[in-house]
Design an enzyme around this catalytic site. Structure first.
Site, PDB file in Angstrom:
ATOM      1  N   SER A  11       0.859  -1.188   0.000  1.00  0.00           N
ATOM      2  CA  SER A  11       0.000   0.000   0.000  1.00  0.00           C
ATOM      3  C   SER A  11       0.894   1.236   0.000  1.00  0.00           C
ATOM      4  O   SER A  11       1.632   1.477   0.964  1.00  0.00           O
ATOM      5  CB  SER A  11      -0.886   0.019   1.245  1.00  0.00           C
ATOM      6  OG  SER A  11      -1.371   1.343   1.428  1.00  0.00           O
ATOM      7  N   HIS A  36      -0.975  -1.348  -4.426  1.00  0.00           N
ATOM      8  CA  HIS A  36      -2.262  -1.085  -3.758  1.00  0.00           C
ATOM      9  C   HIS A  36      -2.387   0.415  -3.492  1.00  0.00           C
ATOM     10  O   HIS A  36      -1.544   1.014  -2.831  1.00  0.00           O
ATOM     11  CB  HIS A  36      -2.326  -1.868  -2.451  1.00  0.00           C
ATOM     12  CG  HIS A  36      -3.636  -1.785  -1.724  1.00  0.00           C
ATOM     13  ND1 HIS A  36      -4.730  -2.569  -2.036  1.00  0.00           N
ATOM     14  CD2 HIS A  36      -4.037  -1.000  -0.695  1.00  0.00           C
ATOM     15  CE1 HIS A  36      -5.739  -2.285  -1.223  1.00  0.00           C
ATOM     16  NE2 HIS A  36      -5.354  -1.322  -0.396  1.00  0.00           N
ATOM     17  N   ASP A  38      -4.734   3.349  -1.918  1.00  0.00           N
ATOM     18  CA  ASP A  38      -5.841   3.621  -0.999  1.00  0.00           C
ATOM     19  C   ASP A  38      -6.442   4.983  -1.299  1.00  0.00           C
ATOM     20  O   ASP A  38      -5.824   6.014  -1.053  1.00  0.00           O
ATOM     21  CB  ASP A  38      -5.341   3.564   0.447  1.00  0.00           C
ATOM     22  CG  ASP A  38      -5.091   2.139   0.893  1.00  0.00           C
ATOM     23  OD1 ASP A  38      -6.022   1.318   0.786  1.00  0.00           O
ATOM     24  OD2 ASP A  38      -3.957   1.833   1.308  1.00  0.00           O
ATOM     25  N   MET A  40      -9.122   7.661  -0.397  1.00  0.00           N
ATOM     26  CA  MET A  40      -9.967   8.066   0.744  1.00  0.00           C
ATOM     27  C   MET A  40     -10.514   9.462   0.483  1.00  0.00           C
ATOM     28  O   MET A  40      -9.778  10.345   0.033  1.00  0.00           O
ATOM     29  CB  MET A  40      -9.134   8.068   2.020  1.00  0.00           C
ATOM     30  CG  MET A  40      -8.447   6.740   2.304  1.00  0.00           C
ATOM     31  SD  MET A  40      -7.611   6.761   3.879  1.00  0.00           S
ATOM     32  CE  MET A  40      -6.818   5.144   3.870  1.00  0.00           C
ATOM     33  N   HIS A  69      -8.198   0.607  -4.083  1.00  0.00           N
ATOM     34  CA  HIS A  69      -9.144   0.368  -2.986  1.00  0.00           C
ATOM     35  C   HIS A  69      -9.914   1.664  -2.756  1.00  0.00           C
ATOM     36  O   HIS A  69      -9.358   2.631  -2.238  1.00  0.00           O
ATOM     37  CB  HIS A  69      -8.324  -0.058  -1.752  1.00  0.00           C
ATOM     38  CG  HIS A  69      -9.130  -0.298  -0.519  1.00  0.00           C
ATOM     39  ND1 HIS A  69      -8.539  -0.510   0.713  1.00  0.00           N
ATOM     40  CD2 HIS A  69     -10.472  -0.374  -0.322  1.00  0.00           C
ATOM     41  CE1 HIS A  69      -9.489  -0.693   1.618  1.00  0.00           C
ATOM     42  NE2 HIS A  69     -10.662  -0.609   1.024  1.00  0.00           N
ATOM     43  N   MET A  71     -12.281   3.936  -1.005  1.00  0.00           N
ATOM     44  CA  MET A  71     -12.970   4.226   0.259  1.00  0.00           C
ATOM     45  C   MET A  71     -13.624   5.591   0.107  1.00  0.00           C
ATOM     46  O   MET A  71     -13.211   6.579   0.699  1.00  0.00           O
ATOM     47  CB  MET A  71     -11.965   4.207   1.412  1.00  0.00           C
ATOM     48  CG  MET A  71     -11.489   2.806   1.763  1.00  0.00           C
ATOM     49  SD  MET A  71      -9.957   2.791   2.710  1.00  0.00           S
ATOM     50  CE  MET A  71      -8.751   2.918   1.392  1.00  0.00           C
ATOM     51  N   MET A 140     -10.988  -6.555   5.596  1.00  0.00           N
ATOM     52  CA  MET A 140     -10.316  -5.469   6.304  1.00  0.00           C
ATOM     53  C   MET A 140      -9.992  -5.949   7.722  1.00  0.00           C
ATOM     54  O   MET A 140     -10.887  -6.280   8.500  1.00  0.00           O
ATOM     55  CB  MET A 140     -11.217  -4.229   6.390  1.00  0.00           C
ATOM     56  CG  MET A 140     -11.459  -3.506   5.075  1.00  0.00           C
ATOM     57  SD  MET A 140      -9.979  -2.936   4.215  1.00  0.00           S
ATOM     58  CE  MET A 140      -9.203  -1.880   5.442  1.00  0.00           C
ATOM     59  N   GLY A 145      -9.061   3.797   6.887  1.00  0.00           N
ATOM     60  CA  GLY A 145      -8.833   5.237   7.078  1.00  0.00           C
ATOM     61  C   GLY A 145      -7.382   5.598   7.316  1.00  0.00           C
ATOM     62  O   GLY A 145      -6.955   6.675   6.916  1.00  0.00           O
ATOM     63  N   GLY A 147      -3.100   4.016   7.808  1.00  0.00           N
ATOM     64  CA  GLY A 147      -2.106   2.960   7.861  1.00  0.00           C
ATOM     65  C   GLY A 147      -1.590   2.844   9.291  1.00  0.00           C
ATOM     66  O   GLY A 147      -1.913   3.666  10.159  1.00  0.00           O
ATOM     67  N   ASP A 179      -6.194  -6.769   4.368  1.00  0.00           N
ATOM     68  CA  ASP A 179      -5.643  -5.409   4.373  1.00  0.00           C
ATOM     69  C   ASP A 179      -5.737  -4.804   5.774  1.00  0.00           C
ATOM     70  O   ASP A 179      -6.827  -4.685   6.327  1.00  0.00           O
ATOM     71  CB  ASP A 179      -6.458  -4.559   3.380  1.00  0.00           C
ATOM     72  CG  ASP A 179      -5.928  -3.145   3.200  1.00  0.00           C
ATOM     73  OD1 ASP A 179      -4.893  -2.797   3.786  1.00  0.00           O
ATOM     74  OD2 ASP A 179      -6.581  -2.382   2.448  1.00  0.00           O
ATOM     75  N   GLY A 180      -4.574  -4.426   6.309  1.00  0.00           N
ATOM     76  CA  GLY A 180      -4.540  -3.710   7.579  1.00  0.00           C
ATOM     77  C   GLY A 180      -3.737  -4.445   8.641  1.00  0.00           C
ATOM     78  O   GLY A 180      -4.090  -5.563   9.030  1.00  0.00           O
ATOM     79  N   GLY A 181      -2.634  -3.838   9.064  1.00  0.00           N
ATOM     80  CA  GLY A 181      -1.838  -4.432  10.143  1.00  0.00           C
ATOM     81  C   GLY A 181      -1.145  -5.725   9.753  1.00  0.00           C
ATOM     82  O   GLY A 181      -0.803  -6.539  10.617  1.00  0.00           O
ATOM     83  N   GLY A 201       1.332  -1.915   4.110  1.00  0.00           N
ATOM     84  CA  GLY A 201       1.930  -0.594   3.945  1.00  0.00           C
ATOM     85  C   GLY A 201       3.176  -0.480   4.789  1.00  0.00           C
ATOM     86  O   GLY A 201       4.307  -0.612   4.306  1.00  0.00           O
TER      87      GLY A 201
HETATM   88  C1  DX5 Z   1      -6.428   1.272   5.504  1.00  0.00           C
HETATM   89  C2  DX5 Z   1      -5.876   0.912   4.156  1.00  0.00           C
HETATM   90  C3  DX5 Z   1      -4.700   0.004   4.178  1.00  0.00           C
HETATM   91  C4  DX5 Z   1      -3.495   0.547   4.916  1.00  0.00           C
HETATM   92  C5  DX5 Z   1      -2.605  -0.586   5.297  1.00  0.00           C
HETATM   93  O1  DX5 Z   1      -7.578   2.011   5.327  1.00  0.00           O
HETATM   94  O2  DX5 Z   1      -6.871   0.283   3.383  1.00  0.00           O
HETATM   95  O3  DX5 Z   1      -4.339  -0.366   2.862  1.00  0.00           O
HETATM   96  O4  DX5 Z   1      -2.784   1.467   4.176  1.00  0.00           O
HETATM   97  O5  DX5 Z   1      -1.554  -0.063   6.032  1.00  0.00           O
HETATM   98  P1  DX5 Z   1      -0.762  -0.910   7.112  1.00  0.00           P
HETATM   99  O6  DX5 Z   1      -0.180  -2.081   6.393  1.00  0.00           O
HETATM  100  O7  DX5 Z   1       0.252   0.036   7.626  1.00  0.00           O
HETATM  101  O8  DX5 Z   1      -1.769  -1.331   8.140  1.00  0.00           O
HETATM  102 ZN    ZN Z   2      -6.340  -0.598   1.355  1.00  0.00          ZN
END
Ligand code: DX5
Ligand code: ZN
Length: 221
Positions: A11, A36, A38, A40, A69, A71, A140, A145, A147, A179-181, A201
């Protein structure tokens, strides 16, 4: 059980925004499978990031697919602009428009692959009646929202449940993305639960360009 090689989708939210073109080229060079992006809108999620013009400017910097992605809500007004800008995959949230089925059809009509993202509180049943109209399901593992948030292990059960459903329906080719963490540690749990693609990310971009190849391979093992 033989596991397929997971797709790694860095990401760019965690990249150096002052050097975005170089960052995209560097992750491709380091072995990333997809980029990827993001998107927003400051309404659907409490953050504002990248629009179609940025995707258009970045597209020539890599040859791997752009996985966008979305959002934003309402999402339908943005789909065509991102496709024209170079999005190969577009993933939407069921909550971001009134007619998920129509949105997925539109994405495919435009020649892109269509994905549905399930927020931590969104049930698996949200995709029940669109399973034949999607190419990817994104679980998710944080609230969208930002990273750098911590992985919600409650979502592992959701990954398992979607994996079982896809296999039972003969839809094993649908990409199951998380996606996420995602870190080297949580990646393993996601893959064990049946994920086939990982978005990361922080875990990819930490340490700067010299570390990207190592970070990416750390997510695969
Ligand atoms: C959150 C995003 C993710 C985020 C992941 O809303 O969709 O793609 O950037 O970031 P990390 O890997 O740092 O959690
Ligand atoms: Zn994402």
């Amino acid at each position: 059980m033989t596991r397929q090689r997971p797709l790694i989708c860095p990401s760019i939210l965690a990249s150096d925004f002052a050097r975005l073109g170089e960052e995209v080229a560097a992750i491709e060079q380091a072995g990333a499978d997809w980029v990827h992006v993001d998107v927003m809108d400051g309404q659907f999620v409490p953050n504002l990031t990248i629009g179609p013009d940025v995707v258009k400017a970045l597209r020539p910097h890599a040859t791997i697919p752009f996985d966008v992605h979305l959002m934003c809500a309402p999402v339908d007004t943005w789909v065509e602009a991102f496709r024209t800008a170079g999005a190969d995959w577009m993933t939407v949230h069921p909550e971001s428009g009134p007619h998920l089925h129509r949105t997925l059809r539109r994405i495919r009509e435009l020649g892109a692959k269509a994905g549905v993202a399930l927020n931590p509180a969104t049930p698996v049943e949200a995709v029940d009646w669109v399973l034949g109209d999607l190419d990817l399901i994104l679980i998710m593992s944080v609230n969208p929202g930002f990273g750098g948030q911590s992985f919600l292990s409650s979502q592992l059960k959701k990954i398992e449940r979607v994996r079982a459903r896809l296999d039972a329906e003969g839809l094993s080719e649908v990409v199951l993305q998380v996606d996420g963490g995602v870190t080297a540690e949580t990646a393993r749990a996601c893959l064990d639960a049946g994920a086939t693609a990982l978005v990361a990310g922080t875990a990819v971009f930490k340490g700067g360009p010299e570390a990207y190849a190592r970070n990416i391979s750390g997510l695969r093992s």
